[in-house]
Enzyme design. Structure first.
Site, short mmCIF file in Angstrom:
data_model
loop_
_atom_site.label_atom_id
_atom_site.label_comp_id
_atom_site.label_asym_id
_atom_site.label_seq_id
_atom_site.Cartn_x
_atom_site.Cartn_y
_atom_site.Cartn_z
N ALA A 55 15.74 -1.09 -2.12
CA ALA A 55 16.23 -0.79 -0.77
C ALA A 55 15.86 0.66 -0.48
O ALA A 55 15.96 1.52 -1.37
CB ALA A 55 17.73 -0.99 -0.68
N GLY A 93 -6.02 9.54 2.66
CA GLY A 93 -5.21 9.73 3.84
C GLY A 93 -6.06 9.74 5.10
O GLY A 93 -6.90 8.86 5.33
N GLY A 121 -9.88 9.12 4.97
CA GLY A 121 -10.48 7.82 4.70
C GLY A 121 -10.41 7.39 3.25
O GLY A 121 -9.45 7.68 2.53
N ASP A 181 0.91 1.36 0.24
CA ASP A 181 1.20 0.00 -0.23
C ASP A 181 0.61 -1.04 0.71
O ASP A 181 0.15 -2.10 0.27
CB ASP A 181 2.72 -0.21 -0.34
CG ASP A 181 3.35 0.72 -1.35
OD1 ASP A 181 2.67 1.09 -2.32
OD2 ASP A 181 4.53 1.10 -1.16
N SER A 203 6.86 -2.40 9.20
CA SER A 203 5.74 -1.89 9.98
C SER A 203 4.44 -2.65 9.73
O SER A 203 3.44 -2.41 10.41
CB SER A 203 5.51 -0.41 9.66
OG SER A 203 4.94 -0.24 8.37
#
Length: 300
Positions: free
Chosen positions: A13, A222, A225, A252, A291
């Site tokens: 969580a 990041g 690329g 992830d 997301s």
């Protein structure tokens, strides 16, 4: 095969604290909001893959506290096979995520039930691990269990995607089963025994990682690329230009999508192209699993 992808890893969580900026040592700061959301690197990667339409199984553990239901909610909604996720006495893994206005985060992870996903738990799930085209691993469970899962998958002729995150040192015999090894610049430096603060060209880093004996390498950068190295040589991909809302779980999302492409038989570069698009979509919304895009969602 029973599944396209099996993920052996953490189920957490996430306590997400929204703040204007990150704290300085000894400072007290008023935040704006707090949420408890599903997370854990393993569960994140499983949800990312399943939302893209892959048949996914999860191997892991949750506790007997109320956070267990939070941690499992999106895995269930995405249709992940949870037969190998055990409930053990005690707390579910917890990540405390501080999210600043610029979209960057800092994270503290309390393993909880994840510490029980040990070698014995991996052995108990051996048929699930051996029965998937791609086995995805990270480092939020005991490292000897990561190694055993990698060996089980490799011995069954399956592809091992090894995401060495959080940064740690794994035995060479485990690293050499990776195809690909997926790391960011900080994680790569730790594996190579280098100073994480030293700037090294990405192409040099992937070559040095390949020299460890791994099957292929994917280095995430990041906003700069991705750079990879496989049997075709070195390749690179730009990041998608988006305005980030929350970068939590973007790595992830990348790994989960990469595994889907590889399970479909795509070359690593093509799988990484899908993964960059999925990761870019994920940073535009709050949270990790919540997301992640679904199969038919438009991607950047």
């Amino acid at each position: 095969m029973d599944h396209d992808v099996v993920v052996v890893g953490s189920v957490n969580a996430d306590l997400v604290l929204e703040v204007p900026r990150h704290l300085h040592p000894g400072e007290t700061l008023l935040g704006r909001d707090a949420s408890v959301l599903p997370g854990g690197k393993g569960a994140n990667q499983a949800v990312a893959a399943a939302r893209l339409g892959a048949d996914v199984a999860m191997v892991g553990a949750v506790g007997t506290d109320p956070n267990a239901d939070v941690a499992l909610a999106e895995l269930r909604r995405a249709g992940v096979d949870l037969a190998a996720v055990r409930r053990v006495e005690g707390p579910t893994g917890l990540a405390v995520v501080t999210l600043a206005d610029d979209g960057e985060n800092s994270i503290i992870v309390i393993p909880g039930a994840n510490s029980t996903t040990d070698v014995a738990a991996v052995e108990a799930a051996a048929s699930t691990i051996a029965g998937a085209a791609v086995c995805v691993l990270q480092a939020e469970i005991p490292l000897d269990a990561v190694g055993r899962a990698a060996h089980l998958a490799h011995e069954a002729g399956r592809r091992v995607v090894l995401n060495v995150a959080p940064a740690c040192r794994l035995p060479l015999d485990v690293l050499r089963l990776a195809d690909p090894l997926v790391v960011n610049e900080h994680e790569a430096a730790i594996l190579l025994g280098a100073d994480p603060g030293t700037a090294v060209p990405a192409e040099q880093t992937v070559r040095e990682l390949a020299e460890l004996g791994v099957g292929s390498v994917v280095l995430t950068l990041g906003a700069a690329g991705v750079v990879g190295l496989d049997a075709t040589g070195t390749w690179s991909l730009p990041a998608r230009p988006v305005t980030p809302r929350d970068t939590t779980g973007a790595g992830d999302a990348f790994v989960g999508a990469l595994a889907v492409g590889l399970a479909q038989g795509d070359p690593a570069r093509d799988a990484a192209l899908l993964a960059t698009r999925v990761a870019a979509a994920s940073v535009q919304r709050l949270g990790a699993q919540l997301s992640y895009p679904w199969k038919d969602d438009p991607l950047p």
